[in-house]
Design a protein around this motif. Structure first.
Motif, PDB file in Angstrom:
ATOM      1  N   UNK A  43       0.842  -1.198   0.000  1.00  0.00           N
ATOM      2  CA  UNK A  43       0.000   0.000   0.000  1.00  0.00           C
ATOM      3  C   UNK A  43       0.876   1.245   0.000  1.00  0.00           C
ATOM      4  N   UNK A  44       0.370   2.313  -0.586  1.00  0.00           N
ATOM      5  CA  UNK A  44       1.089   3.584  -0.574  1.00  0.00           C
ATOM      6  C   UNK A  44       0.800   4.322   0.716  1.00  0.00           C
ATOM      7  N   UNK A  45       1.786   5.053   1.167  1.00  0.00           N
ATOM      8  CA  UNK A  45       1.602   5.879   2.348  1.00  0.00           C
ATOM      9  C   UNK A  45       0.737   7.071   1.974  1.00  0.00           C
ATOM     10  N   UNK A  46      -0.320   7.263   2.694  1.00  0.00           N
ATOM     11  CA  UNK A  46      -1.234   8.370   2.416  1.00  0.00           C
ATOM     12  C   UNK A  46      -0.958   9.517   3.383  1.00  0.00           C
ATOM     13  N   UNK A  47      -1.202  10.709   2.908  1.00  0.00           N
ATOM     14  CA  UNK A  47      -0.952  11.901   3.702  1.00  0.00           C
ATOM     15  C   UNK A  47      -1.736  11.860   5.013  1.00  0.00           C
ATOM     16  N   UNK A  48      -1.083  12.277   6.057  1.00  0.00           N
ATOM     17  CA  UNK A  48      -1.649  12.442   7.395  1.00  0.00           C
ATOM     18  C   UNK A  48      -1.960  11.145   8.140  1.00  0.00           C
ATOM     19  N   UNK A  49      -1.608   9.984   7.598  1.00  0.00           N
ATOM     20  CA  UNK A  49      -1.842   8.743   8.341  1.00  0.00           C
ATOM     21  C   UNK A  49      -0.944   8.664   9.574  1.00  0.00           C
ATOM     22  N   UNK A  50       0.233   9.215   9.479  1.00  0.00           N
ATOM     23  CA  UNK A  50       1.177   9.194  10.594  1.00  0.00           C
ATOM     24  C   UNK A  50       1.521  10.611  11.037  1.00  0.00           C
ATOM     25  N   UNK A  51       0.576  11.510  10.913  1.00  0.00           N
ATOM     26  CA  UNK A  51       0.820  12.921  11.214  1.00  0.00           C
ATOM     27  C   UNK A  51       1.195  13.137  12.677  1.00  0.00           C
ATOM     28  N   UNK A  52       0.540  12.426  13.575  1.00  0.00           N
ATOM     29  CA  UNK A  52       0.821  12.596  15.002  1.00  0.00           C
ATOM     30  C   UNK A  52       2.258  12.181  15.321  1.00  0.00           C
ATOM     31  N   UNK A  53       2.681  11.047  14.784  1.00  0.00           N
ATOM     32  CA  UNK A  53       4.032  10.555  15.011  1.00  0.00           C
ATOM     33  C   UNK A  53       5.074  11.458  14.349  1.00  0.00           C
ATOM     34  N   UNK A  54       4.753  11.932  13.139  1.00  0.00           N
ATOM     35  CA  UNK A  54       5.670  12.830  12.451  1.00  0.00           C
ATOM     36  C   UNK A  54       5.828  14.132  13.220  1.00  0.00           C
ATOM     37  N   UNK A  55       4.741  14.667  13.723  1.00  0.00           N
ATOM     38  CA  UNK A  55       4.807  15.921  14.480  1.00  0.00           C
ATOM     39  C   UNK A  55       5.648  15.741  15.732  1.00  0.00           C
ATOM     40  N   UNK A  56       5.517  14.603  16.407  1.00  0.00           N
ATOM     41  CA  UNK A  56       6.323  14.345  17.601  1.00  0.00           C
ATOM     42  C   UNK A  56       7.807  14.282  17.238  1.00  0.00           C
ATOM     43  N   UNK A  57       8.139  13.650  16.124  1.00  0.00           N
ATOM     44  CA  UNK A  57       9.524  13.563  15.666  1.00  0.00           C
ATOM     45  C   UNK A  57      10.046  14.944  15.291  1.00  0.00           C
ATOM     46  N   UNK A  58       9.251  15.707  14.583  1.00  0.00           N
ATOM     47  CA  UNK A  58       9.652  17.060  14.180  1.00  0.00           C
ATOM     48  C   UNK A  58       9.897  17.940  15.402  1.00  0.00           C
ATOM     49  N   UNK A  59       9.024  17.853  16.385  1.00  0.00           N
ATOM     50  CA  UNK A  59       9.179  18.629  17.613  1.00  0.00           C
ATOM     51  C   UNK A  59      10.453  18.229  18.345  1.00  0.00           C
ATOM     52  N   UNK A  60      10.721  16.940  18.403  1.00  0.00           N
ATOM     53  CA  UNK A  60      11.938  16.459  19.056  1.00  0.00           C
ATOM     54  C   UNK A  60      13.176  16.996  18.345  1.00  0.00           C
ATOM     55  N   UNK A  61      13.209  16.904  17.013  1.00  0.00           N
ATOM     56  CA  UNK A  61      14.339  17.433  16.245  1.00  0.00           C
ATOM     57  C   UNK A  61      14.534  18.917  16.516  1.00  0.00           C
ATOM     58  N   UNK A  62      13.451  19.658  16.490  1.00  0.00           N
ATOM     59  CA  UNK A  62      13.524  21.100  16.704  1.00  0.00           C
ATOM     60  C   UNK A  62      14.080  21.417  18.085  1.00  0.00           C
ATOM     61  N   UNK A  63      13.573  20.735  19.092  1.00  0.00           N
ATOM     62  CA  UNK A  63      14.039  20.968  20.455  1.00  0.00           C
ATOM     63  C   UNK A  63      15.497  20.557  20.630  1.00  0.00           C
ATOM     64  N   UNK A  64      15.877  19.433  20.054  1.00  0.00           N
ATOM     65  CA  UNK A  64      17.267  18.972  20.150  1.00  0.00           C
ATOM     66  C   UNK A  64      18.215  19.933  19.440  1.00  0.00           C
ATOM     67  N   UNK A  65      17.795  20.458  18.306  1.00  0.00           N
ATOM     68  CA  UNK A  65      18.631  21.416  17.565  1.00  0.00           C
ATOM     69  C   UNK A  65      18.771  22.717  18.355  1.00  0.00           C
ATOM     70  N   UNK A  66      17.699  23.145  19.001  1.00  0.00           N
ATOM     71  CA  UNK A  66      17.769  24.370  19.798  1.00  0.00           C
ATOM     72  C   UNK A  66      18.710  24.197  20.976  1.00  0.00           C
ATOM     73  N   UNK A  67      18.649  23.040  21.625  1.00  0.00           N
ATOM     74  CA  UNK A  67      19.546  22.758  22.751  1.00  0.00           C
ATOM     75  C   UNK A  67      20.997  22.750  22.296  1.00  0.00           C
ATOM     76  N   UNK A  68      21.225  22.192  21.123  1.00  0.00           N
ATOM     77  CA  UNK A  68      22.583  22.097  20.568  1.00  0.00           C
ATOM     78  C   UNK A  68      23.128  23.470  20.216  1.00  0.00           C
TER      79      UNK A  68
END
Length: 70
Positions: A43-68
């Protein structure tokens, strides 16, 4: 306007990526599991199926980059 500064900044950010990524292991794993689960059977990955998980990953990256950066 010199393009060399752009490449220098980009290279530096890419060098830091493994360190930042290491701080977001659980979020990356959750996103990967979601993508894997939603694309089973070819099956193809459809938009927004993993939006919650992606947002959590994006937030983590952003916070880690700010700390760095501090």
């Amino acid at each position: 306007m010199s393009g060399s500064n752009v490449w220098t900044r980009t290279r530096e950010k890419l060098r830091l990526f493994p360190e930042i990524f290491a701080q977001c292991g659980s979020e990356a794993a959750a996103y990967g599991k979601c993508v894997s689960a939603t694309t089973t059977g070819g099956q193809e990955l459809k938009k927004d199926l993993c939006a919650k998980e992606f947002q959590a990953l994006k937030t983590c990256f952003t916070n880690a980059a700010k700390k760095r950066a501090k």
